[in-house]
Design an enzyme around this catalytic site. Sequence first.
Site, PDB file in Angstrom:
ATOM      1  CD  GLU A 268      -3.063  -0.984   0.433  1.00 36.64           C
ATOM      2  OE1 GLU A 268      -3.147   0.017  -0.305  1.00 36.64           O
ATOM      3  OE2 GLU A 268      -3.907  -1.886   0.456  1.00 36.64           O
ATOM      4  CB  CYS A 302      -1.829   7.161   1.031  1.00 38.12           C
ATOM      5  SG  CYS A 302      -3.286   6.458   1.790  1.00 38.12           S
TER       6      CYS A 302
HETATM    7  P1  NAD Z   1       8.140   5.339   4.730  1.00 41.42           P
HETATM    8  O1  NAD Z   1       8.202   4.564   3.467  1.00 41.42           O
HETATM    9  O2  NAD Z   1       9.241   6.259   5.040  1.00 41.42           O
HETATM   10  O3  NAD Z   1       8.038   4.331   5.980  1.00 41.42           O
HETATM   11  C1  NAD Z   1       6.965   3.420   6.102  1.00 41.42           C
HETATM   12  C2  NAD Z   1       7.416   2.243   6.943  1.00 41.42           C
HETATM   13  O4  NAD Z   1       8.329   1.454   6.192  1.00 41.42           O
HETATM   14  C3  NAD Z   1       8.138   2.623   8.231  1.00 41.42           C
HETATM   15  O5  NAD Z   1       7.729   1.735   9.246  1.00 41.42           O
HETATM   16  C4  NAD Z   1       9.594   2.418   7.859  1.00 41.42           C
HETATM   17  O6  NAD Z   1      10.426   2.156   8.956  1.00 41.42           O
HETATM   18  C5  NAD Z   1       9.486   1.197   6.962  1.00 41.42           C
HETATM   19  N1  NAD Z   1      10.589   0.975   6.026  1.00 41.42           N
HETATM   20  C6  NAD Z   1      11.221   1.897   5.264  1.00 41.42           C
HETATM   21  N2  NAD Z   1      12.124   1.282   4.470  1.00 41.42           N
HETATM   22  C7  NAD Z   1      12.059  -0.041   4.733  1.00 41.42           C
HETATM   23  C8  NAD Z   1      12.746  -1.193   4.247  1.00 41.42           C
HETATM   24  N3  NAD Z   1      13.685  -1.089   3.318  1.00 41.42           N
HETATM   25  N4  NAD Z   1      12.415  -2.399   4.742  1.00 41.42           N
HETATM   26  C9  NAD Z   1      11.439  -2.515   5.673  1.00 41.42           C
HETATM   27  N5  NAD Z   1      10.763  -1.466   6.195  1.00 41.42           N
HETATM   28  C10 NAD Z   1      11.075  -0.241   5.728  1.00 41.42           C
HETATM   29  O7  NAD Z   1       6.739   6.105   4.717  1.00 41.42           O
HETATM   30  P2  NAD Z   1       6.189   7.215   5.730  1.00 41.42           P
HETATM   31  O8  NAD Z   1       6.910   8.485   5.505  1.00 41.42           O
HETATM   32  O9  NAD Z   1       6.100   6.655   7.114  1.00 41.42           O
HETATM   33  O10 NAD Z   1       4.668   7.352   5.225  1.00 41.42           O
HETATM   34  C11 NAD Z   1       4.275   8.135   4.132  1.00 41.42           C
HETATM   35  C12 NAD Z   1       4.128   7.288   2.880  1.00 41.42           C
HETATM   36  O11 NAD Z   1       3.222   6.206   3.100  1.00 41.42           O
HETATM   37  C13 NAD Z   1       3.516   8.078   1.737  1.00 41.42           C
HETATM   38  O12 NAD Z   1       4.167   7.721   0.542  1.00 41.42           O
HETATM   39  C14 NAD Z   1       2.063   7.632   1.730  1.00 41.42           C
HETATM   40  O13 NAD Z   1       1.417   7.809   0.506  1.00 41.42           O
HETATM   41  C15 NAD Z   1       2.223   6.186   2.083  1.00 41.42           C
HETATM   42  N6  NAD Z   1       0.984   5.615   2.606  1.00 41.42           N
HETATM   43  C16 NAD Z   1       0.269   4.788   1.787  1.00 41.42           C
HETATM   44  C17 NAD Z   1      -0.948   4.280   2.234  1.00 41.42           C
HETATM   45  C18 NAD Z   1      -1.770   3.394   1.350  1.00 41.42           C
HETATM   46  O14 NAD Z   1      -2.657   2.725   1.860  1.00 41.42           O
HETATM   47  N7  NAD Z   1      -1.526   3.330   0.046  1.00 41.42           N
HETATM   48  C19 NAD Z   1      -1.411   4.586   3.520  1.00 41.42           C
HETATM   49  C20 NAD Z   1      -0.647   5.427   4.321  1.00 41.42           C
HETATM   50  C21 NAD Z   1       0.563   5.935   3.852  1.00 41.42           C
END
Ligand code: NAD
Length: 511
Positions: A268, A302
């Site tokens: 997601e 998102c």
């Molecule tokens: P992010 O990608 O920085 O982090 C999200 C999560 O992923 C965190 O827990 C982080 O520690 C983890 N993570 C990052 N790199 C990783 C890796 N290589 N391996 C495993 N885990 C890893 O995102 P953010 O800044 O917390 O959130 C914002 C983003 O999330 C935006 O792009 C938003 O659109 C998206 N989002 C999408 C949805 C959806 O349902 N499509 C919902 C909410 C947020």
Amino acid sequence: MTVHTDDKTATLLASLGIESENPGAYDGTWIDTSGPVIQSINPTTGEPIAGVRTASIDDYERVARAATEAFEVWRTWPAPKRGEIVRQLGDELRRHKDALGALVTLEVGKVLSEGLGEVQEMIDMADLAVGMSRQLYGKSMHSERPEHRMYEQWHPLGPVGIITAFNFPVAVWAWNATVAAVCGDSMIWKPSEKTPLTAVAVTRIAQRVLEANDAPPIFGLAIGDRHQVGKPMTADTRLPLISATGSVTMGKAVGRAVADRLSRSLLELGGNNGIIITDDADQDLALRAVLFAAVGTAGQRCTSTRRLFLQKGIAASFKERLVEAYKSIKPGDPMDPGTLMGPLIDARAVEDMQSAIAKAVEQGGKVLCGGEAIEGDGFFVQPTLIEAKVQMPITCDETFAPILYIFEFDQLDEAITAHNSVPQGLSSAIFTTNVLAAERFLSPLGSDCGIANVNIGTSGAEIGGAFGGEKETGGGREAGSDSWKIYMRRQTCTINYGDELPLAQGVEFDV
Ligand code: NAD
């Protein structure tokens, strides 16, 4: 560590079992974790709220072992009995809605009604999952062979890894956890490092429900960054499914790691959502919807609207009204009921917004209002409108901030092509009173997104439908409809109740 909390905040934290420093992993007991301490920062003030000792790789291993053992027991519970645990979880969330909603606001900076709305979404998910626990239906088929019966059944899948983003720190856990639980899975939650306190609070609530029912510890928690927890989790062959919510960059890394071990991922990821407004649209309705979708949650959903396509006949007047409305929004304390827009999550998010605005101007965009970071405590910015051209590369990126790019168009198909020209495909909307335009937008030649709305903005989805998006948004679906299927394994069964052994497709193999 200095923790700056007033009495009200201290009472709130205590009511949810949050201390000044908290263990960052739960495997049925709270582990005395040995990773570095991270501070949760209140984005409204820039000050720390409380700390969490993160999980080391060894702590993660403990949580993973416990999740594996919990699964062995949990999968033997009948699904409706699992549903009963989720029902009680929903009740416990109802009891803590006010406190947990306020903690979401404190830790993320979304306005209080949205913080409370997020907890309501968890409660709604629990209700939905309870119903699902009696509806995990398989199909039965007519066999082509005489005296044979065929059917499909769904079994629990295994321990599930759940990675969540900062902006929906508790609802996204509930989308996954309530459904995974009724499906018979245990889980390990890796929340965002930016929102560890809400994760500790939710796990404490879930822990009480599990303990009151002598249920196995299915709701595991491991807080840590991508090196300590994220990567060990995505590489862990004990976890047949990784559900990951976050940026496209994260999704590509997680998707690759999970594909490498041929397991399932549910991704997601980011959106770049657009609204098309035609000349005949109800302008008042459209204005309210655009404001909520573009400015609400400070543009950190998102599904936030980032691109607006205005048909030429209404473009000038709509822009004028939008600029007026934007100017009336005063970012402020998200706890104050009069506030519509709180801060961004951190200083980095403010820098990213400033950099995107600078690029937009370089690429030919014109700032119509906003554009500045607000001096003072916390991470506040002005909501920003930018007149843009479809070819501007910056408009193809998701900047997680309240920037709305405005484009003009003549013909609907031109707008749809421009709308679909970005790499992401999460949410989309059209405002029109013309049924032909609405149907065109929803047709196979229309929006290419996972969510397509008519006379409703792009954000604020209900849990009853399957939620998710196409293209770089990752293709995953969560919440309602038949999204539960990804948390289970399908088995096709054929039973021969005769005394012959006919072969399918008429194959003969007589000896
Ligand atoms: P992010 O990608 O920085 O982090 C999200 C999560 O992923 C965190 O827990 C982080 O520690 C983890 N993570 C990052 N790199 C990783 C890796 N290589 N391996 C495993 N885990 C890893 O995102 P953010 O800044 O917390 O959130 C914002 C983003 O999330 C935006 O792009 C938003 O659109 C998206 N989002 C999408 C949805 C959806 O349902 N499509 C919902 C909410 C947020």
